[in-house]
Design a protein around this motif. Sequence first.
Motif, PDB file in Angstrom:
ATOM      1  N   THR A   1      98.265  25.724   1.289  1.00  0.00           N
ATOM      2  CA  THR A   1      97.206  25.536   0.305  1.00  0.00           C
ATOM      3  C   THR A   1      96.142  24.620   0.894  1.00  0.00           C
ATOM      4  OG1 THR A   1      96.750  25.065  -2.031  1.00  0.00           O
ATOM      5  CG2 THR A   1      98.233  23.538  -0.896  1.00  0.00           C
TER       6      THR A   1
ATOM      7  N   TRP B   1      90.825  23.614  -3.560  1.00  0.00           N
ATOM      8  CA  TRP B   1      90.485  24.896  -4.183  1.00  0.00           C
ATOM      9  C   TRP B   1      89.074  25.359  -3.823  1.00  0.00           C
ATOM     10  CZ3 TRP B   1      86.225  24.433  -7.195  1.00  0.00           C
ATOM     11  CH2 TRP B   1      85.957  23.196  -7.786  1.00  0.00           C
TER      12      TRP B   1
ATOM     13  N   ALA C   1      89.131  27.115  -0.464  1.00  0.00           N
ATOM     14  CA  ALA C   1      90.110  28.180  -0.256  1.00  0.00           C
ATOM     15  C   ALA C   1      89.454  29.489   0.200  1.00  0.00           C
ATOM     16  CB  ALA C   1      90.942  28.384  -1.522  1.00  0.00           C
TER      17      ALA C   1
ATOM     18  N   LEU D   1      97.627  32.063   1.872  1.00  0.00           N
ATOM     19  CA  LEU D   1      97.002  30.984   1.107  1.00  0.00           C
ATOM     20  C   LEU D   1      97.333  31.075  -0.378  1.00  0.00           C
ATOM     21  CD1 LEU D   1      95.029  28.628   1.556  1.00  0.00           C
ATOM     22  CD2 LEU D   1      93.178  30.198   1.005  1.00  0.00           C
ATOM     23  N   ASP D   2      97.678  29.944  -0.981  1.00  0.00           N
ATOM     24  CA  ASP D   2      97.886  29.870  -2.433  1.00  0.00           C
ATOM     25  C   ASP D   2      97.186  28.618  -2.955  1.00  0.00           C
ATOM     26  OD1 ASP D   2      98.651  29.716  -5.036  1.00  0.00           O
ATOM     27  OD2 ASP D   2     100.809  29.769  -4.656  1.00  0.00           O
ATOM     28  N   GLU D   3      96.006  28.819  -3.540  1.00  0.00           N
ATOM     29  CA  GLU D   3      95.225  27.670  -3.985  1.00  0.00           C
ATOM     30  C   GLU D   3      95.666  27.172  -5.359  1.00  0.00           C
ATOM     31  OE1 GLU D   3      91.914  30.610  -4.383  1.00  0.00           O
ATOM     32  OE2 GLU D   3      91.077  29.050  -5.687  1.00  0.00           O
ATOM     33  N   SER D   4      96.635  27.858  -5.998  1.00  0.00           N
ATOM     34  CA  SER D   4      96.981  27.491  -7.376  1.00  0.00           C
ATOM     35  C   SER D   4      97.921  26.291  -7.449  1.00  0.00           C
ATOM     36  CB  SER D   4      97.618  28.683  -8.092  1.00  0.00           C
ATOM     37  OG  SER D   4      98.948  28.873  -7.644  1.00  0.00           O
TER      38      SER D   4
ATOM     39  N   GLY E   1      96.702  20.419  -1.844  1.00  0.00           N
ATOM     40  CA  GLY E   1      95.397  20.783  -2.369  1.00  0.00           C
ATOM     41  C   GLY E   1      94.402  19.646  -2.185  1.00  0.00           C
TER      42      GLY E   1
END
Lengths: 325, 325
Positions: free
Chosen positions: B123, B126, B129, B141-144, B157
């Motif tokens: 990550t 955000w 990203a 990629l996982d921006e959550s 993050g």
Amino acid sequence: MRRLAVVVFNGASLGAMSFAFGVFEMASAFGELPDLDLKVVGGEPGTALRGGGLTVPVPEDLDAVRNADLVLVPNWRSPMEDPPEAALAALRAAHDRGARVAGLCSGAFVLAAAGLLDGRPATTHWAMAPLLAARFPAVRLDESVLYIDDGDILTAGGGAAGMDLGLHLIRSWCGAEVANRLAKGMVVPPHRPGGQAQYIESPMPELDEGDPVSETMAWALTRLDTALPVDELARRAHMSRRNYDRRFREITGAAPGTWLTHQRVIRAQQLLESTDLPVDEIARYCGFSSSAALRPHFRRQVGVTPVSYRETFGTRLGVPEPMLS
Amino acid sequence: MRRLAVVVFNGASLGAMSFAFGVFEMASAFGELPDLDLKVVGGEPGTALRGGGLTVPVPEDLDAVRNADLVLVPNWRSPMEDPPEAALAALRAAHDRGARVAGLCSGAFVLAAAGLLDGRPATTHWAMAPLLAARFPAVRLDESVLYIDDGDILTAGGGAAGMDLGLHLIRSWCGAEVANRLAKGMVVPPHRPGGQAQYIESPMPELDEGDPVSETMAWALTRLDTALPVDELARRAHMSRRNYDRRFREITGAAPGTWLTHQRVIRAQQLLESTDLPVDEIARYCGFSSSAALRPHFRRQVGVTPVSYRETFGTRLGVPEPMLS
């Protein structure tokens, strides 16, 4: 031009600087405070920030303090040590000139030593609140909140509560939308529900072994799941109810019923943190008939609901961890 | 001995240092990591931290990087600039030796440039990203989420998410009780519910005026309170449903129905932030039949419930402010 002086003292932690002025630096980086003149200054000769193997000299600059529009004191190295008189005089001079003065975390001790908190509502790091109350009894201390804006005098709770106060100031200067955008950029909540109360560690009360009232308190702590009528506690101490209540107040500062409810809620906090028992069951372990009966007491004391507290502080719960493996 | 190297590059912000290593410094101050050797080092010649009028030279020390057990890269000055090759080589050498390597916020770009994130879940901030995804398509990629612990590779993050990762590491080293105590001492939550998703700003999509599909998207955005069947949108664009779907996917990367639900939830976020309308009413303004219908979509996309989102981000609500006046 908005002149902001951040007054640090020797030995202040480099790793605490986000809490001290990170919000304002970020606001500048976002172009939101084009007129900001932010200056970190030493509050005494020989000041240096320390952390991560670095030593960062910060020249003393009490002129910057005296001439600031807002003076922030992010911390003070020891609650029992008197801050340097020259710094206190500079704070008073700034305040007399009409500047706003803010104490964050242990920095509230500096404002208190300058006499700026006398008769004023204020907060500080929860762990230092008893010391502040003892040293500066004229302060109207409230450790349950994250910050207090009393106009010319502002104070924040411990550590990250400094960022909450910073965002509050940005909100008052630039509006809620800007504060929200900044908070999102820093990945911090613009409003934290529940105040500082939920972060307070509640140690076991220290009980005096020989004292009959203390003995009933220790006995009660092993039976928090039961009703514990105060008349019965007084009887166990071989005292009249009136004498028992008086002695109880001398020891704890509270009436027996209030103290017992407080201890029941602390027990609930501990069980929410360390077990995955259902809240209803925890409520009964702590002497409440149900989670509905626990809830208002918990909320009043801790500032959030039992479920929300567990979500944040639970260590055993199968919470969805933000991790892949 | 646990050797932790925090690699900063020239121009890094002094006001971001709490996010970078404040948690570890605090753990040391609490006596919890007696064997910690924490060192802030420059990742290139001439590195200096800046902030609050201070310039703090940090000598380059790639040996410390190569020999660390854990290397933290808290940020990188520009997503479009290539980090210095010597620093990348030192990171790879540390990783080859068995060190864990962590990239926080924009620091993930440095790990990606070193090739350490290829094929790995990761990550970043955000807001960056989309750039990371474009420059380093091999990254999963996982921006959550606030952070990802993928064993030897860790990422966090934006901004304060670095503290969440720090607390996660402390938890894995010292246990949940110590991490909780530290978090309370810093007045930060040990677990933040909801991940990074709730902090993401959702700008209006940029729509191409001349394009018939974009025109139907703009039209739909003015009618989010209605049902908006995709067949009707296709008809308005004078296209077959199949062609419409294909063109829609080219523009947005998503199917029309998915995109519409996404926009409805964004609208709900905006209304929760800026109004004090009841949630049921907001749900209907966004095309959901009730707050119960909105809730699962909102939770999936934003990570928290509408009520919790309003509590944190609402600017109009009469929330109990932690202020006295």
